[in-house]
Design an enzyme around this catalytic site. Structure first.
Site, mmCIF file in Angstrom:
data_model
loop_
_atom_site.group_PDB
_atom_site.id
_atom_site.type_symbol
_atom_site.label_atom_id
_atom_site.label_comp_id
_atom_site.label_asym_id
_atom_site.label_seq_id
_atom_site.Cartn_x
_atom_site.Cartn_y
_atom_site.Cartn_z
ATOM 1 N N ASP A 177 -5.754 -7.255 -12.039
ATOM 2 C CA ASP A 177 -6.421 -7.169 -10.729
ATOM 3 C C ASP A 177 -7.861 -7.642 -10.827
ATOM 4 O O ASP A 177 -8.541 -7.803 -9.810
ATOM 5 C CB ASP A 177 -6.392 -5.720 -10.219
ATOM 6 C CG ASP A 177 -5.073 -5.375 -9.547
ATOM 7 O OD1 ASP A 177 -4.268 -6.296 -9.308
ATOM 8 O OD2 ASP A 177 -4.841 -4.186 -9.257
ATOM 9 N N TRP A 235 6.551 -8.313 -6.548
ATOM 10 C CA TRP A 235 7.172 -6.995 -6.819
ATOM 11 C C TRP A 235 6.173 -6.170 -7.618
ATOM 12 O O TRP A 235 5.963 -6.416 -8.788
ATOM 13 C CB TRP A 235 8.458 -7.212 -7.598
ATOM 14 C CG TRP A 235 9.309 -6.017 -7.826
ATOM 15 C CD1 TRP A 235 9.031 -4.954 -8.630
ATOM 16 C CD2 TRP A 235 10.607 -5.756 -7.271
ATOM 17 N NE1 TRP A 235 10.063 -4.050 -8.603
ATOM 18 C CE2 TRP A 235 11.051 -4.519 -7.785
ATOM 19 C CE3 TRP A 235 11.442 -6.445 -6.381
ATOM 20 C CZ2 TRP A 235 12.287 -3.963 -7.449
ATOM 21 C CZ3 TRP A 235 12.664 -5.892 -6.055
ATOM 22 C CH2 TRP A 235 13.079 -4.665 -6.576
ATOM 23 N N ASP A 236 5.572 -5.192 -6.944
ATOM 24 C CA ASP A 236 4.468 -4.440 -7.552
ATOM 25 C C ASP A 236 4.953 -3.075 -8.050
ATOM 26 O O ASP A 236 6.058 -2.610 -7.710
ATOM 27 C CB ASP A 236 3.354 -4.256 -6.511
ATOM 28 C CG ASP A 236 1.974 -4.205 -7.140
ATOM 29 O OD1 ASP A 236 1.869 -3.873 -8.332
ATOM 30 O OD2 ASP A 236 0.987 -4.480 -6.417
ATOM 31 N N ASN A 263 2.678 0.484 -9.092
ATOM 32 C CA ASN A 263 1.270 0.860 -9.204
ATOM 33 C C ASN A 263 0.950 2.219 -9.797
ATOM 34 O O ASN A 263 -0.077 2.813 -9.453
ATOM 35 C CB ASN A 263 0.604 0.733 -7.827
ATOM 36 C CG ASN A 263 0.149 -0.695 -7.585
ATOM 37 O OD1 ASN A 263 -0.486 -1.294 -8.445
ATOM 38 N ND2 ASN A 263 0.493 -1.258 -6.440
ATOM 39 N N TRP A 300 -6.475 -0.823 -16.764
ATOM 40 C CA TRP A 300 -6.448 -1.481 -15.463
ATOM 41 C C TRP A 300 -7.716 -2.336 -15.288
ATOM 42 O O TRP A 300 -8.817 -1.884 -15.601
ATOM 43 C CB TRP A 300 -6.344 -0.436 -14.330
ATOM 44 C CG TRP A 300 -6.421 -1.090 -12.989
ATOM 45 C CD1 TRP A 300 -5.430 -1.813 -12.383
ATOM 46 C CD2 TRP A 300 -7.542 -1.138 -12.126
ATOM 47 N NE1 TRP A 300 -5.873 -2.305 -11.187
ATOM 48 C CE2 TRP A 300 -7.166 -1.902 -11.002
ATOM 49 C CE3 TRP A 300 -8.843 -0.615 -12.198
ATOM 50 C CZ2 TRP A 300 -8.036 -2.156 -9.946
ATOM 51 C CZ3 TRP A 300 -9.704 -0.860 -11.141
ATOM 52 C CH2 TRP A 300 -9.294 -1.621 -10.024
ATOM 53 N N CYS A 343 4.364 -7.790 -11.025
ATOM 54 C CA CYS A 343 3.001 -7.275 -10.899
ATOM 55 C C CYS A 343 3.044 -5.769 -11.116
ATOM 56 O O CYS A 343 3.991 -5.101 -10.715
ATOM 57 C CB CYS A 343 2.492 -7.588 -9.484
ATOM 58 S SG CYS A 343 0.886 -6.888 -9.099
ATOM 59 N N ASP A 374 0.252 -9.708 1.558
ATOM 60 C CA ASP A 374 0.249 -8.628 0.571
ATOM 61 C C ASP A 374 0.507 -7.289 1.267
ATOM 62 O O ASP A 374 1.088 -7.217 2.352
ATOM 63 C CB ASP A 374 -1.076 -8.667 -0.214
ATOM 64 C CG ASP A 374 -0.953 -8.108 -1.617
ATOM 65 O OD1 ASP A 374 -0.864 -6.876 -1.745
ATOM 66 O OD2 ASP A 374 -0.946 -8.887 -2.588
ATOM 67 N N ARG A 417 -2.340 7.318 -6.983
ATOM 68 C CA ARG A 417 -2.479 6.473 -5.793
ATOM 69 C C ARG A 417 -1.617 7.035 -4.650
ATOM 70 O O ARG A 417 -0.965 6.303 -3.916
ATOM 71 C CB ARG A 417 -2.104 5.018 -6.096
ATOM 72 C CG ARG A 417 -2.831 4.027 -5.214
ATOM 73 C CD ARG A 417 -2.235 2.632 -5.282
ATOM 74 N NE ARG A 417 -3.112 1.669 -4.631
ATOM 75 C CZ ARG A 417 -2.714 0.520 -4.131
ATOM 76 N NH1 ARG A 417 -1.478 0.123 -4.244
ATOM 77 N NH2 ARG A 417 -3.568 -0.296 -3.545
HETATM 78 C C1 GLA Z 1 -1.833 -3.850 -6.775
HETATM 79 C C2 GLA Z 1 -1.813 -5.340 -7.022
HETATM 80 C C3 GLA Z 1 -2.780 -6.034 -6.084
HETATM 81 C C4 GLA Z 1 -2.419 -5.712 -4.656
HETATM 82 C C5 GLA Z 1 -2.386 -4.207 -4.445
HETATM 83 C C6 GLA Z 1 -1.864 -3.858 -3.077
HETATM 84 O O1 GLA Z 1 -3.044 -3.304 -7.173
HETATM 85 O O2 GLA Z 1 -2.091 -5.633 -8.367
HETATM 86 O O3 GLA Z 1 -2.774 -7.433 -6.291
HETATM 87 O O4 GLA Z 1 -1.170 -6.266 -4.364
HETATM 88 O O5 GLA Z 1 -1.571 -3.555 -5.412
HETATM 89 O O6 GLA Z 1 -1.819 -2.492 -2.854
#
Ligand code: GLA
Length: 751
Positions: A563, A492-493, A495, A213, A541, A381, A458
């Site tokens: 990021d 579209w994330d 994480n 990351w 993303c 965001d 997270r």
């Molecule tokens: C991820 C994305 C970031 C942002 C955060 C929001 O880390 O890569 O760009 O959108 O989530 O929680």
């Protein structure tokens, strides 16, 4: 058109066909039908049983040997159309320890009959048999695609190998579909798309991309030796750690644009593996597909399973040429809007400015400021939905937070539109916070093993998208968001990685299918959303670049590579990215200084130039900018718009690499139409007054005339206002960069 009709039409058009082999005849018809791509051809020689696939500057040849094995013969620079290849002959064993099966390079091989390298397919049958020996049965050629059917020597296990050639780049797409006609279920334990073979040679150099990351896209290089390098992911996703791309150079060319390079990438966004194995006699096999770890797919009678696509190509213009082929291939054959994807608009994203602290007034103010510098798309965001005030709550509840948006999203979207920008929004639909309405209602919807911990990362869990009800929910909730709001872009994330990948709702012997079905459902959701909302674009993303691959890129228009927005770190991150993927999808933000990652201070111009080498975005807190900052930004955004077609869709030449502690970096881009070339140059820190290295441009027409200009408008001593392509490539340009974190942009325009 059925075959008989097709033949009748062909015989009418090409009377010569009556005396040609059927395959050659069909190829002739296809070449004529696709007259814009005459350079692709697939031939089968019925005398020698040799298949020859030509496309771009590449020939790929294999044959059926006397044992019925598919034996690789040649893969490399295109040879003359008149060249023919002798029939494949299985290689003799080296000794009783290295049987012929092992010494003969094969296109696709089942685990059976004594095979000690990585097999493409391994099956356990209900009677305990695990032996699988596949032989050629038949083939069909249709246009740019060849299907070869193989079957086990006694069991009705069929495998169809698909080869599809891209006429322009010579990049092949391969996959394998396993079909169960045995009448009984069996379990597939290992399932790869293809094996690619390279001849025995002791001087191969392997390159691949690793990361973590905020530190993705590090280019690795190592010599291949007998033994195995296994690249892969077991995270449930593509992963930040290793990307499913490889390149193998012959020898050690030392220059970006010379030498023979084989390269490839998997189109799969779940657990994957690519094994690069050099055998005991020096041959190299590259085998890729689903990661076999914890893999198990119960194939019932009548069912089939298709592997991921494994793409691969060859360049004799070095690793630079390999990337340029990949970029062209992705723009024309992978991206959903290909072959002519739109240029990426200049975007503003609120994340680094406001975090979870979003509301109408704050977003409107940012939108006004963004519009004033020429931004074309405003993206809100994280933080707008459910009870999302921190990352502890809200994921799963995809409706506007009523306190932050008492009248829904419409007032903000209208405001953004009134400023002349399109509106985009962040979502992370595959995830759920335990503190959410969704989880309280459906705790069984997440990946889990019964009575075992549910490991959070997270503060979130992964929804099991393989479940039909979860798939339906995710589709409907995003479909509703897009149907009820005028949204033109979705970030579209995704994480976190998987833990406890259980699927208790299905029988135990089918639980592991989650690895396949989750990803297939993700693709299906994106495909369906695109079909229902054709004007909406999607960004891929995953906490930065955790899920970038040719699978998800078929459904998304752009990618967030990291990021990490430190503009100096970004030089190597972005360069690493472009080894596998086109700058045409790479989103790069200008953010605040000092940057949060390294606390590095840089000028706004430096940050802009670093971010202009892809799709320009701005993620800084505009409320903190001075009037001078706005003036600089306005100028840079306007400049970017004049070069973005060249950067996003042109040919990239890496003139000086920022890797390995280099003080300098220079990348050049030449527009597809040949009319414009631009070069971005960066200096880390001057030392002892050393001059910036001389720049020799590449990819220009030697006899054309190009005018020269610098972004800063300054005249450069000893640099003519215009000169030939030969001049810029051989005499070159001397830049005068001094200081710390300096950057410049030069432009050549063809007259
Ligand atoms: C991820 C994305 C970031 C942002 C955060 C929001 O880390 O890569 O760009 O959108 O989530 O929680």
């Amino acid at each position: 058109m059925n075959l008989a009709l097709q033949l009748k039409t062909l015989y009418r058009k090409f009377p010569v066909c009556k005396s040609l082999a059927l395959a050659a005849c069909l190829v002739l018809g296809t070449a004529s039908a696709h007259s814009q791509s005459p350079s692709a051809a697939i031939h089968y020689n019925p005398q020698t049983h040799v298949f020859r696939i030509d496309g771009g500057d590449v020939s790929y040849v294999f044959g059926v040997n006397a044992k019925g094995q598919l034996q690789s013969i040649y893969w490399g620079q295109r040879v003359a159309a008149t060249d023919s290849f002798p029939a494949a002959q299985a290689r003799p064993p080296w000794a009783s320890f290295e049987p012929s099966t092992d010494t003969t390079p094969q296109e696709y091989i089942g685990w059976g009959g004594g095979f000690y390298y990585v097999p493409d397919l391994k099956i356990t049958f209900p009677n305990g048999n695990r032996d699988l020996v596949l032989k050629y049965v038949s083939h069909t050629i249709h246009g740019d695609t060849l299907d070869v059917v193989m079957k086990d020597i006694s069991l009705a296990v069929y495998v169809t190998l698909e080869y599809q050639i891209d006429p322009a780049t010579g990049i092949l797409r391969r996959s394998a579909t396993v079909e169960n006609k045995t009448g009984q279920p069996f379990t597939i334990e290992q399932d790869f798309a293809a094996t690619w073979n390279l001849p025995a040679n002791n001087h191969y150099q392997l390159r691949y991309l690793t990361g973590r990351w905020a530190g993705e896209w590090n280019l690795q290089k190592e010599a291949l030796h007998p033994g195995k390098v296994v690249l892969g992911s077991r995270t449930g996703t593509t992963s930040h750690h290793i990307n499913p791309w490889f390149a193998i150079e012959r020898g050690n060319p030392g220059d970006q644009d010379t030498g023979a390079v084989w390269f490839g990438a998997l189109g799969w966004s779940g657990n994957w593996q690519i094994a690069i194995e050099q055998d005991q006699i020096g041959q190299v096999r590259i085998t890729g597909g689903f990661n076999p770890f914890d893999f198990g797919y119960l194939l019932k009678p009548g069912q089939s399973l298709r592997s991921p696509y494994f793409y691969a190509g060859f360049s004799h213009h070095g690793i630079g040429g390999a990337s340029r082929l990949m970029h062209r291939f992705e723009l024309t054959r992978i991206l959903p809007e290909g072959p002519h994807p739109k240029l990426r608009p200049v975007l503003y994203d609120s994340w680094e400015a406001t975090g979870f602290n979003v509301d109408v007034a704050g977003q409107e103010k940012l939108a006004e400021e963004a519009a004033s510098i020429g931004v074309e798309r405003f993206v809100m965001d994280d933080g707008w939905f459910g009870e999302r005030d921190t990352d502890h709550a809200g994921l799963g509840d995809w409706w506007p937070n009523p306190k932050k948006f008492p009248h829904g999203l419409k007032p903000l979207i209208d405001k953004v539109h009134s400023l002349g920008m399109s509106f985009g929004i962040w979502v992370e639909p595959e995830m759920v916070n335990p503190d959410s309405q969704l989880y309280r209602k459906h705790p069984d919807w997440v990946l889990n093993f019964p009575n075992r911990p549910r490991s959070e990362a997270r503060n979130q869990l992964v929804l099991n998208l393989a479940r039909p009800d979860v798939k339906a929910y995710v589709f409907h909730v995003i479909d509703h968001l897009l149907s009820t709001n005028d949204i033109s872009f979705v970030k579209w994330d995704y994480n976190r990685n998987w833990a406890e990948p259980g699927w208790p709702a299905v029988p135990t012997d089918q639980e592991k299918e989650v690895y396949v079905k989750y990803i297939r459902n993700l693709y299906a959701i994106l495909r369906e959303l695109r079909a229902r909302h054709p004007n909406v674009e999607f960004e891929d993303c995953s906490g930065g670049g955790g899920r970038v691959d040719l699978g998800i890129m078929r459904y998304t228009d752009e990618v967030w590579p990291s990021d990490n927005t430190d503009p100096f770190d970004r030089l190597s991150i972005q360069q690493g990215f472009t080894y596998a993927y086109t700058p045409g999808v790479m989103m790069d933000w200008v953010t605040g200084s000092p940057n949060w990652v390294n606390h590095r201070v840089t000028s706004l111009q430096y940050r802009f130039l670093s971010s202009m080498e892809g799709s320009l975005g701005i993620g800084a807190n505009l409320n903190k900018w001075t009037p001078q900052d706005f003036a600089t930004a306005r100028k840079m955004v306007a400049q970017y718009k004049t070069v973005r077609a060249t950067v996003q869709q042109g040919a990239l030449y890496r003139l000086i690499s920022p890797l390995h502690g280099s003080e300098y970096a220079v990348n050049e881009y030449v527009n597809q139409n040949g009319k414009q070339a631009v070069a971005f140059a960066y200096l880390h820190s001057s030392q002892k007054g050393w001059p910036f290295p001389h720049i020799y441009l590449r990819g220009l027409d030697p006899s054309a005339t190009y005018t020269f200009r610098m972004l800063d408008g300054k005249a450069y001593a000893n640099t003519p206002a215009s000169a030939s392509g030969a001049y810029w490539m051989h005499v070159g340009v001397q830049l005068y960069l001094r200081g710390d974190f300096q950057a410049a942009l030069l432009e050549l325009d063809r007259q």
